[in-house]
Design a protein around this motif. Structure first.
Motif, PDB file in Angstrom:
ATOM      1  N   ILE A   7      23.770  17.656 -21.370  1.00 16.76           N
ATOM      2  CA  ILE A   7      22.551  17.474 -20.587  1.00 16.76           C
ATOM      3  C   ILE A   7      21.857  16.179 -20.983  1.00 16.76           C
ATOM      4  N   ILE A   8      21.876  15.839 -22.260  1.00 18.65           N
ATOM      5  CA  ILE A   8      21.291  14.567 -22.706  1.00 18.65           C
ATOM      6  C   ILE A   8      22.047  13.391 -22.103  1.00 18.65           C
ATOM      7  N   LEU A   9      23.380  13.474 -22.053  1.00 20.56           N
ATOM      8  CA  LEU A   9      24.164  12.390 -21.432  1.00 20.56           C
ATOM      9  C   LEU A   9      23.792  12.222 -19.955  1.00 20.56           C
ATOM     10  N   ILE A  10      23.635  13.324 -19.255  1.00 17.78           N
ATOM     11  CA  ILE A  10      23.261  13.254 -17.839  1.00 17.78           C
ATOM     12  C   ILE A  10      21.883  12.628 -17.699  1.00 17.78           C
ATOM     13  N   ALA A  11      20.949  13.027 -18.557  1.00 14.58           N
ATOM     14  CA  ALA A  11      19.585  12.502 -18.467  1.00 14.58           C
ATOM     15  C   ALA A  11      19.545  11.004 -18.794  1.00 14.58           C
ATOM     16  N   VAL A  12      20.229  10.585 -19.830  1.00 18.86           N
ATOM     17  CA  VAL A  12      20.249   9.156 -20.193  1.00 18.86           C
ATOM     18  C   VAL A  12      20.927   8.340 -19.101  1.00 18.86           C
ATOM     19  N   GLY A  13      22.004   8.873 -18.543  1.00 19.72           N
ATOM     20  CA  GLY A  13      22.678   8.170 -17.455  1.00 19.72           C
ATOM     21  C   GLY A  13      21.795   8.026 -16.229  1.00 19.72           C
ATOM     22  N   ALA A  14      21.046   9.080 -15.914  1.00 19.42           N
ATOM     23  CA  ALA A  14      20.138   9.013 -14.765  1.00 19.42           C
ATOM     24  C   ALA A  14      19.014   8.018 -15.020  1.00 19.42           C
ATOM     25  N   ILE A  15      18.516   7.974 -16.238  1.00 26.35           N
ATOM     26  CA  ILE A  15      17.467   7.001 -16.570  1.00 26.35           C
ATOM     27  C   ILE A  15      17.995   5.585 -16.450  1.00 26.35           C
ATOM     28  N   LEU A  16      19.189   5.338 -16.981  1.00 26.64           N
ATOM     29  CA  LEU A  16      19.752   3.987 -16.898  1.00 26.64           C
ATOM     30  C   LEU A  16      20.031   3.583 -15.454  1.00 26.64           C
ATOM     31  N   THR A  17      20.461   4.533 -14.631  1.00 22.34           N
ATOM     32  CA  THR A  17      20.830   4.203 -13.265  1.00 22.34           C
ATOM     33  C   THR A  17      19.611   4.049 -12.357  1.00 22.34           C
ATOM     34  N   PHE A  18      18.682   4.985 -12.438  1.00 27.70           N
ATOM     35  CA  PHE A  18      17.627   5.035 -11.437  1.00 27.70           C
ATOM     36  C   PHE A  18      16.258   4.545 -11.912  1.00 27.70           C
ATOM     37  N   ALA A  19      15.987   4.557 -13.211  1.00 30.48           N
ATOM     38  CA  ALA A  19      14.627   4.287 -13.672  1.00 30.48           C
ATOM     39  C   ALA A  19      14.451   2.943 -14.369  1.00 30.48           C
ATOM     40  N   THR A  20      15.507   2.203 -14.553  1.00 31.79           N
ATOM     41  CA  THR A  20      15.372   0.910 -15.247  1.00 31.79           C
ATOM     42  C   THR A  20      15.796  -0.219 -14.329  1.00 31.79           C
ATOM     43  N   ASP A  21      15.236  -1.383 -14.624  1.00 35.44           N
ATOM     44  CA  ASP A  21      15.667  -2.585 -13.913  1.00 35.44           C
ATOM     45  C   ASP A  21      16.011  -3.691 -14.904  1.00 35.44           C
ATOM     46  N   TRP A  22      16.553  -3.305 -16.042  1.00 34.42           N
ATOM     47  CA  TRP A  22      16.937  -4.265 -17.059  1.00 34.42           C
ATOM     48  C   TRP A  22      18.181  -5.005 -16.617  1.00 34.42           C
ATOM     49  N   ASP A  23      18.267  -6.231 -17.038  1.00 29.24           N
ATOM     50  CA  ASP A  23      19.459  -7.053 -16.773  1.00 29.24           C
ATOM     51  C   ASP A  23      20.031  -7.516 -18.095  1.00 29.24           C
ATOM     52  N   MET A  24      21.261  -7.124 -18.344  1.00 29.63           N
ATOM     53  CA  MET A  24      21.955  -7.573 -19.547  1.00 29.63           C
ATOM     54  C   MET A  24      23.170  -8.374 -19.097  1.00 29.63           C
ATOM     55  N   GLN A  25      23.374  -9.490 -19.725  1.00 34.91           N
ATOM     56  CA  GLN A  25      24.493 -10.343 -19.352  1.00 34.91           C
ATOM     57  C   GLN A  25      25.801  -9.681 -19.789  1.00 34.91           C
ATOM     58  N   GLY A  26      26.680  -9.462 -18.845  1.00 34.95           N
ATOM     59  CA  GLY A  26      27.993  -8.892 -19.128  1.00 34.95           C
ATOM     60  C   GLY A  26      28.040  -7.373 -19.086  1.00 34.95           C
ATOM     61  N   VAL A  27      26.883  -6.720 -18.883  1.00 39.42           N
ATOM     62  CA  VAL A  27      26.851  -5.249 -18.853  1.00 39.42           C
ATOM     63  C   VAL A  27      26.120  -4.804 -17.595  1.00 39.42           C
ATOM     64  N   ASN A  28      26.771  -4.002 -16.816  1.00 26.22           N
ATOM     65  CA  ASN A  28      26.143  -3.432 -15.629  1.00 26.22           C
ATOM     66  C   ASN A  28      25.580  -2.064 -16.014  1.00 26.22           C
ATOM     67  N   LEU A  29      24.253  -1.987 -16.224  1.00 27.83           N
ATOM     68  CA  LEU A  29      23.642  -0.750 -16.696  1.00 27.83           C
ATOM     69  C   LEU A  29      23.699   0.363 -15.658  1.00 27.83           C
ATOM     70  N   ASP A  30      23.747   0.004 -14.372  1.00 23.03           N
ATOM     71  CA  ASP A  30      23.903   1.043 -13.353  1.00 23.03           C
ATOM     72  C   ASP A  30      25.255   1.734 -13.499  1.00 23.03           C
ATOM     73  N   LEU A  31      26.283   0.964 -13.731  1.00 25.55           N
ATOM     74  CA  LEU A  31      27.622   1.535 -13.909  1.00 25.55           C
ATOM     75  C   LEU A  31      27.702   2.349 -15.191  1.00 25.55           C
ATOM     76  N   VAL A  32      27.082   1.882 -16.266  1.00 26.09           N
ATOM     77  CA  VAL A  32      27.063   2.633 -17.518  1.00 26.09           C
ATOM     78  C   VAL A  32      26.349   3.968 -17.313  1.00 26.09           C
ATOM     79  N   GLY A  33      25.250   3.963 -16.565  1.00 28.71           N
ATOM     80  CA  GLY A  33      24.528   5.196 -16.291  1.00 28.71           C
ATOM     81  C   GLY A  33      25.345   6.174 -15.474  1.00 28.71           C
ATOM     82  N   ILE A  34      26.050   5.673 -14.486  1.00 28.39           N
ATOM     83  CA  ILE A  34      26.909   6.544 -13.666  1.00 28.39           C
ATOM     84  C   ILE A  34      28.030   7.133 -14.505  1.00 28.39           C
ATOM     85  N   ILE A  35      28.608   6.311 -15.378  1.00 30.43           N
ATOM     86  CA  ILE A  35      29.677   6.802 -16.251  1.00 30.43           C
ATOM     87  C   ILE A  35      29.147   7.891 -17.176  1.00 30.43           C
TER      88      ILE A  35
END
Length: 84
Positions: A7-35
């Motif tokens: 459940i924590i993994l699902i919650a962290v993934g949802a936060i990374l995908t839907f609630a953040t707008d951070w940009d990291m060079q070389g890392v797609n945080l939306d994809l990390v959240g979905i994974i």
């Protein structure tokens, strides 16, 4: 990993995908959240199937009743004490 970890993994993934707008060079945080959400869902389904398999339904303990013997006595009214 237990149910809480999934459940924590699902919650962290949802936060990374839907609630953040951070940009990291070389890392797609939306994809990390979905994974993370997919891994959490797989974990929940695996955990629930294992937990369902562990539940063994035992029949309730019932006392053993021996077969009652039928008495074939003649009731004439005198042998049972009422005719005296």
């Amino acid at each position: 990993m237990g149910l809480g970890g999934c459940i924590i993994l699902i919650a962290v993934g949802a936060i990374l995908t839907f609630a953040t707008d951070w940009d990291m060079q070389g890392v797609n945080l939306d994809l990390v959240g979905i994974i993370l959400m997919v891994v959490g869902l797989i974990g929940v389904s695996t955990f629930s199937s294992i937990a369902r398999r562990r539940r063994v339904v035992m029949p309730p303990n019932t006392p053993v009743v021996e077969e009652e013997r039928r008495h074939t006595t003649r009731r004439d009214g005198y042998s049972d004490g009422y005719g005296i």
